[in-house]
Write a protein that holds these residues in place. Sequence first.
Motif, mmCIF file in Angstrom:
data_model
loop_
_atom_site.group_PDB
_atom_site.id
_atom_site.type_symbol
_atom_site.label_atom_id
_atom_site.label_comp_id
_atom_site.label_asym_id
_atom_site.label_seq_id
_atom_site.Cartn_x
_atom_site.Cartn_y
_atom_site.Cartn_z
ATOM 1 N N LEU A 223 0.834 -1.199 0.000
ATOM 2 C CA LEU A 223 0.000 0.000 0.000
ATOM 3 C C LEU A 223 0.876 1.259 0.000
ATOM 4 C CD1 LEU A 223 -2.953 0.784 0.022
ATOM 5 C CD2 LEU A 223 -2.855 0.924 2.516
ATOM 6 N N SER A 224 1.989 1.171 0.668
ATOM 7 C CA SER A 224 2.930 2.296 0.663
ATOM 8 C C SER A 224 3.439 2.571 -0.750
ATOM 9 C CB SER A 224 4.102 1.967 1.590
ATOM 10 O OG SER A 224 5.182 2.827 1.342
ATOM 11 N N ILE A 225 3.733 1.503 -1.483
ATOM 12 C CA ILE A 225 4.183 1.670 -2.875
ATOM 13 C C ILE A 225 3.063 2.242 -3.723
ATOM 14 C CG2 ILE A 225 4.916 0.379 -4.926
ATOM 15 C CD1 ILE A 225 6.396 -1.519 -3.026
ATOM 16 N N PHE A 226 1.843 1.771 -3.471
ATOM 17 C CA PHE A 226 0.700 2.281 -4.228
ATOM 18 C C PHE A 226 0.533 3.784 -3.990
ATOM 19 C CE2 PHE A 226 -3.753 3.265 -4.910
ATOM 20 C CZ PHE A 226 -4.051 2.598 -6.084
ATOM 21 N N ASP A 227 0.757 4.204 -2.761
ATOM 22 C CA ASP A 227 0.597 5.631 -2.443
ATOM 23 C C ASP A 227 1.623 6.504 -3.160
ATOM 24 O OD1 ASP A 227 -1.561 5.097 -0.850
ATOM 25 O OD2 ASP A 227 -0.384 4.947 1.010
ATOM 26 N N GLN A 228 2.715 5.894 -3.556
ATOM 27 C CA GLN A 228 3.740 6.668 -4.251
ATOM 28 C C GLN A 228 3.547 6.667 -5.760
ATOM 29 O OE1 GLN A 228 7.761 6.108 -2.822
ATOM 30 N NE2 GLN A 228 6.975 5.091 -0.999
ATOM 31 N N ALA A 229 2.539 5.974 -6.230
ATOM 32 C CA ALA A 229 2.298 5.939 -7.673
ATOM 33 C C ALA A 229 1.823 7.303 -8.137
ATOM 34 C CB ALA A 229 1.241 4.877 -7.998
ATOM 35 N N ASP A 230 2.363 7.756 -9.265
ATOM 36 C CA ASP A 230 1.951 9.054 -9.795
ATOM 37 C C ASP A 230 1.046 8.840 -11.012
ATOM 38 O OD1 ASP A 230 4.004 7.845 -11.012
ATOM 39 O OD2 ASP A 230 5.109 9.667 -11.544
ATOM 40 N N GLY A 231 -0.165 9.297 -10.908
ATOM 41 C CA GLY A 231 -1.098 9.175 -12.014
ATOM 42 C C GLY A 231 -2.013 7.964 -11.883
ATOM 43 N N LYS A 232 -3.172 8.118 -12.539
ATOM 44 C CA LYS A 232 -4.152 7.027 -12.446
ATOM 45 C C LYS A 232 -3.709 5.792 -13.221
ATOM 46 C CE LYS A 232 -8.384 9.498 -11.381
ATOM 47 N NZ LYS A 232 -9.788 9.744 -11.731
ATOM 48 N N LEU A 233 -2.938 6.024 -14.286
ATOM 49 C CA LEU A 233 -2.496 4.888 -15.086
ATOM 50 C C LEU A 233 -1.587 3.967 -14.276
ATOM 51 C CD1 LEU A 233 -2.521 3.521 -17.828
ATOM 52 C CD2 LEU A 233 -0.529 4.899 -18.461
ATOM 53 N N SER A 234 -0.652 4.591 -13.556
ATOM 54 C CA SER A 234 0.241 3.797 -12.704
ATOM 55 C C SER A 234 -0.551 3.086 -11.610
ATOM 56 C CB SER A 234 1.294 4.696 -12.073
ATOM 57 O OG SER A 234 2.077 5.298 -13.066
ATOM 58 N N ALA A 235 -1.532 3.792 -11.034
ATOM 59 C CA ALA A 235 -2.349 3.179 -9.986
ATOM 60 C C ALA A 235 -3.148 2.004 -10.539
ATOM 61 C CB ALA A 235 -3.284 4.227 -9.396
ATOM 62 N N ALA A 236 -3.659 2.184 -11.757
ATOM 63 C CA ALA A 236 -4.420 1.086 -12.363
ATOM 64 C C ALA A 236 -3.520 -0.115 -12.626
ATOM 65 C CB ALA A 236 -5.062 1.560 -13.669
ATOM 66 N N LYS A 237 -2.291 0.147 -13.069
ATOM 67 C CA LYS A 237 -1.344 -0.953 -13.294
ATOM 68 C C LYS A 237 -1.051 -1.688 -11.989
ATOM 69 C CE LYS A 237 1.081 0.837 -17.360
ATOM 70 N NZ LYS A 237 2.336 1.423 -17.867
ATOM 71 N N LEU A 238 -0.901 -0.908 -10.917
ATOM 72 C CA LEU A 238 -0.641 -1.541 -9.626
ATOM 73 C C LEU A 238 -1.843 -2.359 -9.158
ATOM 74 C CD1 LEU A 238 1.254 1.293 -7.722
ATOM 75 C CD2 LEU A 238 2.177 -0.839 -8.616
#
Lengths: 274, 116
Positions: free
Chosen positions: A26-41
């Motif tokens: 979840l910590s890594i997810f919080d560092q994702a920039d942009g919705k695309l990166s979040a969707a990939k995660l």
Amino acid sequence: MLRSLYRCVLSAHPAYFRRRFADEMLSIFDQADGKLSAAKLLVDGVTSLLRQWALRPEFWEAPPAHAAAGDAPLFCSLENPKPRTAALVYGVLLSGLALNGVCWTMGYAWNHPTFMDIRPGYGPAGRVPESKLVSRPLHRSTAAPEPQLSTDAGRLLLVFKSPARPHSAAPSEGAVSGAPLSTPRLVSIDLQAYAGTYVSASAKPVEILITVAAGRLYVEFPGEVRGFFGPTSLARFVAADVPECWIEFAASSDGIIDRAEVYCRGEHVTALRH
Amino acid sequence: MKEDLSSFLPLSPATLHILLSLAGEELHGYGIMQEVQRQSEGKYKLGPGTLYDNLQKLIERRLVEELGQRPGDDDPRRRYYRLSSSGRGVLTAEIARLDGVVREGKLRLQTRPRRA
């Protein structure tokens, strides 16, 4: 929204994995920039979820304690009781093969029925004893196109095996035993040999009229509607419509049918041919 | 008792990259992901699912040690990992194996017969 979904996915992981790594993921997810990166995660999380449940059963729960520094075990624990993934796959394969085998066997048996030959034998009193059943496969190509006395629409066909015999004569054992085993065929019974008027020998004579119509044997009792009787053997005919009602014919020494034993609903009448 | 390191070989790409990233220093999960991306020049990206799945196995095989959290870190949820001596041995053996593969490959490609 995506974060909530990702948290749900993480919370669905096996407990041991979740306790160890969910916070970090979840910590890594919080560092994702942009919705695309979040969707990939998120996709990665779902893949991880499937992988952990399907391929990592050994990590569903905490593994046994490791040995101490001096390689001396702290305590012994039993092996993980959860089945291995390979064992599950093999089990599914074996179950599928077994089911396939059973289905194939049932289908084969359904498409290759076994037909039964009935070889009638005759006792000393002229009575027909129980039919002897001989099981063997039917050769359809050898079936002679003879008139059929009785057929069954089901999967089991009872075929009388007997040579042709003279009309109005009861069959003899010698004639039957002389029939070749490899050429079964339907018996041709002359129903006219059974037709006639039979009168009971009781104090109050009862007249029973047996007739033949349209290749069937009909029996008419006085005051009752006549009924159709079908053969179960050469000397035994069973009522088609009335339960527990049948007639057994007997022949004299010269082979002519002269007696009928009528059994109907518990009553028994012996009638001689008139 | 000395463990047979050859039983771990060959390593999968993800395992190799994780061990390689931890060979230099202790890293947390996100740091491992970034280091793997740097090492491969962006050609190999490791997702958290794959990373922690491999870390779980590596910890279980005692090739990687979990150090826990560090008080001064920006994110208290981060845990740090480091290569164990066994892990370093496995990585060394894998690098040697790959080195042999590279040498053999170069040799074969250089001695390819020319067409007349």
